[in-house]
Design an enzyme around this catalytic site. Structure first.
Site, PDB file in Angstrom:
ATOM      1  N   PRO A 101       0.790  -1.227   0.000  1.00  0.00           N
ATOM      2  CA  PRO A 101       0.000   0.000   0.000  1.00  0.00           C
ATOM      3  C   PRO A 101       0.824   1.279   0.000  1.00  0.00           C
ATOM      4  CG  PRO A 101      -0.207  -1.138   2.109  1.00  0.00           C
ATOM      5  CD  PRO A 101       0.535  -2.042   1.191  1.00  0.00           C
ATOM      6  N   ASN A 102       0.283   2.242  -0.720  1.00  0.00           N
ATOM      7  CA  ASN A 102       0.765   3.621  -0.804  1.00  0.00           C
ATOM      8  C   ASN A 102       2.027   3.809  -1.634  1.00  0.00           C
ATOM      9  OD1 ASN A 102      -1.323   4.808   0.849  1.00  0.00           O
ATOM     10  ND2 ASN A 102      -0.344   3.786   2.578  1.00  0.00           N
ATOM     11  N   ARG A 130       4.148  11.308  -1.674  1.00  0.00           N
ATOM     12  CA  ARG A 130       3.955  10.864  -0.283  1.00  0.00           C
ATOM     13  C   ARG A 130       5.223  11.104   0.530  1.00  0.00           C
ATOM     14  NH1 ARG A 130       4.197   4.905   2.169  1.00  0.00           N
ATOM     15  NH2 ARG A 130       3.525   5.432   4.266  1.00  0.00           N
ATOM     16  N   TYR A 134      10.519   9.368   1.732  1.00  0.00           N
ATOM     17  CA  TYR A 134      10.571   8.436   0.606  1.00  0.00           C
ATOM     18  C   TYR A 134      11.219   9.008  -0.649  1.00  0.00           C
ATOM     19  CZ  TYR A 134       7.427   5.870   3.634  1.00  0.00           C
ATOM     20  OH  TYR A 134       6.893   5.203   4.707  1.00  0.00           O
ATOM     21  N   ASN A 174       8.228  -5.308  -1.110  1.00  0.00           N
ATOM     22  CA  ASN A 174       8.085  -4.213  -0.156  1.00  0.00           C
ATOM     23  C   ASN A 174       6.658  -4.298   0.367  1.00  0.00           C
ATOM     24  OD1 ASN A 174       7.755  -1.865   1.300  1.00  0.00           O
ATOM     25  ND2 ASN A 174       8.962  -0.626  -0.111  1.00  0.00           N
ATOM     26  N   ALA A 210       3.072  -0.988   4.800  1.00  0.00           N
ATOM     27  CA  ALA A 210       2.438  -1.057   6.124  1.00  0.00           C
ATOM     28  C   ALA A 210       2.090  -2.485   6.532  1.00  0.00           C
ATOM     29  CB  ALA A 210       1.188  -0.185   6.151  1.00  0.00           C
ATOM     30  N   GLU A 232      12.841  -9.103   1.408  1.00  0.00           N
ATOM     31  CA  GLU A 232      12.012  -7.996   1.913  1.00  0.00           C
ATOM     32  C   GLU A 232      12.810  -6.701   1.746  1.00  0.00           C
ATOM     33  OE1 GLU A 232      10.193  -6.444   6.200  1.00  0.00           O
ATOM     34  OE2 GLU A 232      11.463  -8.221   6.153  1.00  0.00           O
ATOM     35  N   HIS A 234      12.738  -2.197   1.995  1.00  0.00           N
ATOM     36  CA  HIS A 234      12.109  -0.965   2.451  1.00  0.00           C
ATOM     37  C   HIS A 234      12.943   0.206   1.969  1.00  0.00           C
ATOM     38  CE1 HIS A 234       9.266  -3.122   4.919  1.00  0.00           C
ATOM     39  NE2 HIS A 234      10.271  -3.888   5.310  1.00  0.00           N
ATOM     40  N   ARG A 251      12.644   4.704  12.552  1.00  0.00           N
ATOM     41  CA  ARG A 251      11.399   5.478  12.484  1.00  0.00           C
ATOM     42  C   ARG A 251      10.537   5.225  13.716  1.00  0.00           C
ATOM     43  NH1 ARG A 251       8.700   5.072   6.937  1.00  0.00           N
ATOM     44  NH2 ARG A 251       7.555   6.813   7.848  1.00  0.00           N
TER      45      ARG A 251
END
Length: 148
Positions: free
Chosen positions: A10-11, A18, A23, A74, A77, A98, A100, A107
């Site tokens: 998502p996103n 964003r 990012y 990725n 969330a 995985e 990111h 964070r």
């Protein structure tokens, strides 16, 4: 050429607009182009997908498992709470990295836990879009080792 799926949660379609301080200013189209170019350099055919739908992402992971297709993922969330995604990854039949863009450990506290990391081959985080290039290189190395 070996096919690799680059799957995004998502996103991520909102890259460039964003939270650019987190990012970056590069867009999802930039990300897809980087992945395809890196794949070509490594002799991989890269298919890039993005969804905001957890069920669709789980379906893509099942497709990859059934086809023995390596994955760069990725989960966005979903990283922090999707046990459905974790269980789909546990069924993998080829390496899964995985990734990111940011470093989740640097964070907010809720981002510090990945429910998918334990069933992934490895995790690369914090290198911006370069995390994807590093993951594709890692996959190419792993696939080369499988052929030996």
């Amino acid at each position: 050429m070996r096919t690799v799926h680059v799957l995004n949660g998502p996103n991520l379609s909102r890259l460039g607009t964003r939270e650019p301080d987190v990012y970056g200013a590069e867009t999802f189209a930039d990300l897809a182009a980087l992945c395809r170019q890196t794949g070509r350099e490594l002799g991989l055919s890269v298919e890039v997908r993005q969804t905001d739908d957890e069920a669709e992402l789980v379906g893509w992971l099942h497709e990859a498992a059934d086809g023995r297709i390596p994955v760069v993922l990725n989960p966005a969330a979903f990283t922090h709470y999707s046990y459905a995604l974790r269980d789909a990854i546990a069924q993998r039949t080829a390496p899964l990295i995985e990734v990111h863009i940011s470093n989740p450990a640097a964070r907010e506290e809720f981002r510090h836990t990945s429910v998918v990391a334990a069933v992934a081959t490895g995790t690369i985080a914090g290198f911006g879009l370069g995390s994807y290039a590093l993951a594709l290189r890692a996959l190419a190395d792993l696939l080369g080792e499988e052929g030996q």
